[in-house]
Design a protein around this motif. Structure first.
Motif, mmCIF file in Angstrom:
data_model
loop_
_atom_site.group_PDB
_atom_site.id
_atom_site.type_symbol
_atom_site.label_atom_id
_atom_site.label_comp_id
_atom_site.label_asym_id
_atom_site.label_seq_id
_atom_site.Cartn_x
_atom_site.Cartn_y
_atom_site.Cartn_z
ATOM 1 N N SER A 1 0.852 -1.196 0.000
ATOM 2 C CA SER A 1 0.000 0.000 0.000
ATOM 3 C C SER A 1 0.880 1.236 0.000
ATOM 4 O O SER A 1 1.891 1.288 0.701
ATOM 5 N N PHE B 1 -0.947 4.077 0.377
ATOM 6 C CA PHE B 1 -1.999 4.927 0.932
ATOM 7 C C PHE B 1 -1.927 4.878 2.466
ATOM 8 O O PHE B 1 -0.841 4.919 3.023
ATOM 9 N N CYS C 1 3.407 9.405 -0.959
ATOM 10 C CA CYS C 1 2.260 9.452 -0.047
ATOM 11 C C CYS C 1 1.030 9.704 -0.909
ATOM 12 O O CYS C 1 0.693 10.853 -1.227
ATOM 13 N N ALA C 2 0.366 8.627 -1.312
ATOM 14 C CA ALA C 2 -0.740 8.719 -2.264
ATOM 15 C C ALA C 2 -2.067 8.864 -1.531
ATOM 16 O O ALA C 2 -2.286 8.257 -0.486
ATOM 17 N N GLY C 3 -2.952 9.660 -2.100
ATOM 18 C CA GLY C 3 -4.283 9.846 -1.533
ATOM 19 C C GLY C 3 -4.352 11.032 -0.598
ATOM 20 O O GLY C 3 -3.420 11.285 0.175
ATOM 21 N N ASN D 1 -3.464 10.810 2.966
ATOM 22 C CA ASN D 1 -2.055 10.493 3.213
ATOM 23 C C ASN D 1 -1.147 11.710 3.049
ATOM 24 O O ASN D 1 0.049 11.632 3.351
ATOM 25 N N GLN E 1 -8.215 2.507 -6.469
ATOM 26 C CA GLN E 1 -7.707 3.874 -6.450
ATOM 27 C C GLN E 1 -8.718 4.894 -6.987
ATOM 28 O O GLN E 1 -8.426 6.093 -7.019
ATOM 29 N N CYS F 1 -2.547 12.283 -7.462
ATOM 30 C CA CYS F 1 -2.839 11.816 -6.108
ATOM 31 C C CYS F 1 -1.851 12.264 -5.045
ATOM 32 O O CYS F 1 -1.945 11.830 -3.895
#
Length: 516
Positions: free
Chosen positions: A237, A239, A267-269, A272, A310, A360
């Protein structure tokens, strides 16, 4: 045409008066650099306080390049690519050569062209490498032979993908492998290591590897240490669960007693965003006990297959291709969903299989990760995408222009080290990554004042500006914004020995060196 070793010239090529940034992080210096038989044969520093000091005379070389005002650096090493099939099918490798890349590392994210024996179409995300016709290498040695026959314009080093191994031996990929299946995968991995593979990669976030428990990867990674190989991973992950995913990667490295490379650390999302400090603290803590590093691309958008996990309305998602709906390529998922009068997830489901760009990430997190001492640069470009993320053509000039020069995130010397010397050392590419006597002459000459990425999300297939020349194994391969037609790359096995400098220049005839 470069002079052969039996001519009267001491050097095939002489690059005079270049500002040399050697890939080690050391300060720049002005020097003449002589190339012979594919290697850097001599470097003569020019002492500005002594009327130029010692020089290599122009008539000592068959070809002379006057490089005053330009930076000469090691050729860039793209440590994270998906060029596996393209180095054979499109060996000119223009997207990489045009931005100064002289070596690509393939086989990332658990997907590799070899060893692969498909039962049908390639499973997601192996379809990023092409359709079934692109997978022609049932053994790793067959892939090495194919690279030798294709003679790509850049050097190729390769990891072996965990998902590729799973697809060879499991009847379905939504379960853990049995002991017998793990043994079969290990046998294929060992064959690859015997033929120079750099190590094992995983893409545990993807549906076709997510079902693999940690224990499966632990067992598969056990042959790596004896071969001096490494473990690279697209984390389970990127996320909210990223710290747990990093712990899993570190555990695998400790168990196998091998270095760990975290692929495209991010750091996606939205939830995050701002966590890069904690993520890098975790990496620093792990480094106290084991060798750990990461790569990063210099953008706040990612790109991969269109993944239902995603899909969100928190940020823009652009569809780059769709097999059932090819006309939707280049459009926002939200606009497609509105046109079809369905929600985002249903629109994404209808589009699959498909690709997407996910906007993202936030700038501050990308800055922190890029600047970290453990980070090297990888493009993660997708060459088979009809509307690729601009990183495919622009990642390395973007680091040099946007981040180092314009934003001063780090000095130019550090930027180059992240693309060359540090990358070569981490991936065991001996004789590469530095401007040193005896090393292979993988070199890029560029204008530090004008270099920039020209590729954009709407027009991504644009060569960078400011690249004056690129040499691969001593052969001029890119000049004046176009390829020369030379294809001098080759397969690079792990840990290839480097001859001593004395051996490299032993045959040089002193009478033919007209130094002043």
């Amino acid at each position: 045409m470069a002079a052969s070793s039996d001519t009267l010239f001491a050097y095939d090529t002489l690059i005079r008066g270049a500002t040399v940034i050697d890939g080690s992080g050391a300060a720049a210096r002005v020097a003449d650099v002589g190339l012979r038989d594919g290697r850097i044969a001599r470097i003569v520093d020019i002492d500005a306080d002594d009327d130029g000091g010692e020089r290599i005379a122009a008539d000592a070389a068959a070809e002379v390049v006057e490089a005053d005002g330009l930076v000469l650096a090691p050729g860039f090493i793209d440590v994270h690519t998906h060029d596996d099939t393209n180095v054979v099918r499109q060996p000119e490798m223009t997207p990489k050569l045009s931005q100064g890349v002289t070596t690509v590392v393939v086989g990332n994210c658990g997907i590799s062209a070899a060893p692969v024996a498909l039962r049908g179409e390639p499973p997601d995300p192996m379809n990023l490498l092409g359709d079934a016709s692109a997978f022609r290498y049932p053994s790793f040695s067959a892939y090495v032979d194919a690279i030798a026959s294709a003679r790509p314009a850049v050097n190729v080093a390769a990891l072996v993908g965990h998902t590729a191994l799973r697809s060879n031996h499991l009847d379905r990929l939504d379960r853990a492998a049995s002991a017998d299946e793990i043994a079969a995968m290990r046998a294929q991995l060992q064959e690859a290591l015997d033929h120079g593979a750099l190590g094992l990669s995983t893409g545990l976030a993807y549906a076709n590897a997510f079902a693999a428990p940690t224990e499966e990867v632990l067992a598969l990674a056990e042959p790596l240490a004896r071969a001096g190989a490494l473990y690279a991973t697209h984390l389970r992950s990127e996320f909210a669960e990223i710290l747990d995913a990093m712990d899993e990667a570190f555990r695998i490295g400790r168990h196998a007693r091998v270095p760990v490379v975290i692929s495209h650390l991010k750091c996606a999302g939205v939830d995050n965003w701002g966590r890069s400090g904690a993520v890098l603290d975790a990496l620093d803590a792990a480094q106290r006990w084991q060798p750990v590093g990461c790569d990063c691309y210099p953008y706040t958008a990612s790109s991969s297959t269109l993944d239902l996990k995603q899909v969100t309305g928190d940020f823009d998602i652009m569809v780059t291709w769709s097999t059932p709906h090819p006309a939707m390529g280049g459009r926002l998922l939200a606009d497609i969903a509105a046109e079809w009068q369905v929600d985002l997830h249903e629109a994404a489901r209808r589009l699959q299989p498909a690709g997407a760009v996910y906007h993202c990430m936030e700038d501050a997190d990308v800055d922190r990760i890029l600047a970290h001492p453990a980070t090297v640069i990888g493009s993660d470009g997708l060459p088979n995408d009809p509307l690729p993320h601009p990183r495919l053509w622009g990642a390395f000039p973007r680091v040099l222009g946007h981040y180092a020069r314009d934003r001063e995130l780090f000095p130019l010397t550090m930027a180059i080290a992240k693309m060359t010397g540090l990358s070569a050392e981490r991936f065991g590419l001996a004789g590469r990554g530095f401007v040193r006597e005896g090393h292979w002459a993988d070199l890029v000459l560029f204008d530090a004042a004008t270099i920039r990425d020209a590729a954009t999300f709407t027009e991504p297939m644009q060569p960078a500006e400011g690249i004056a020349a690129v040499w691969v194994n001593g052969t001029l391969s890119w000049s004046q914004r176009r390829a020369t037609g030379a294809r001098a790359g080759r397969f690079l096995p792990r840990g290839e020995p480097v001859p001593a400098v004395a051996d490299t220049i032993a045959n040089r005839n002193a009478d033919n060196i007209a130094d002043t």
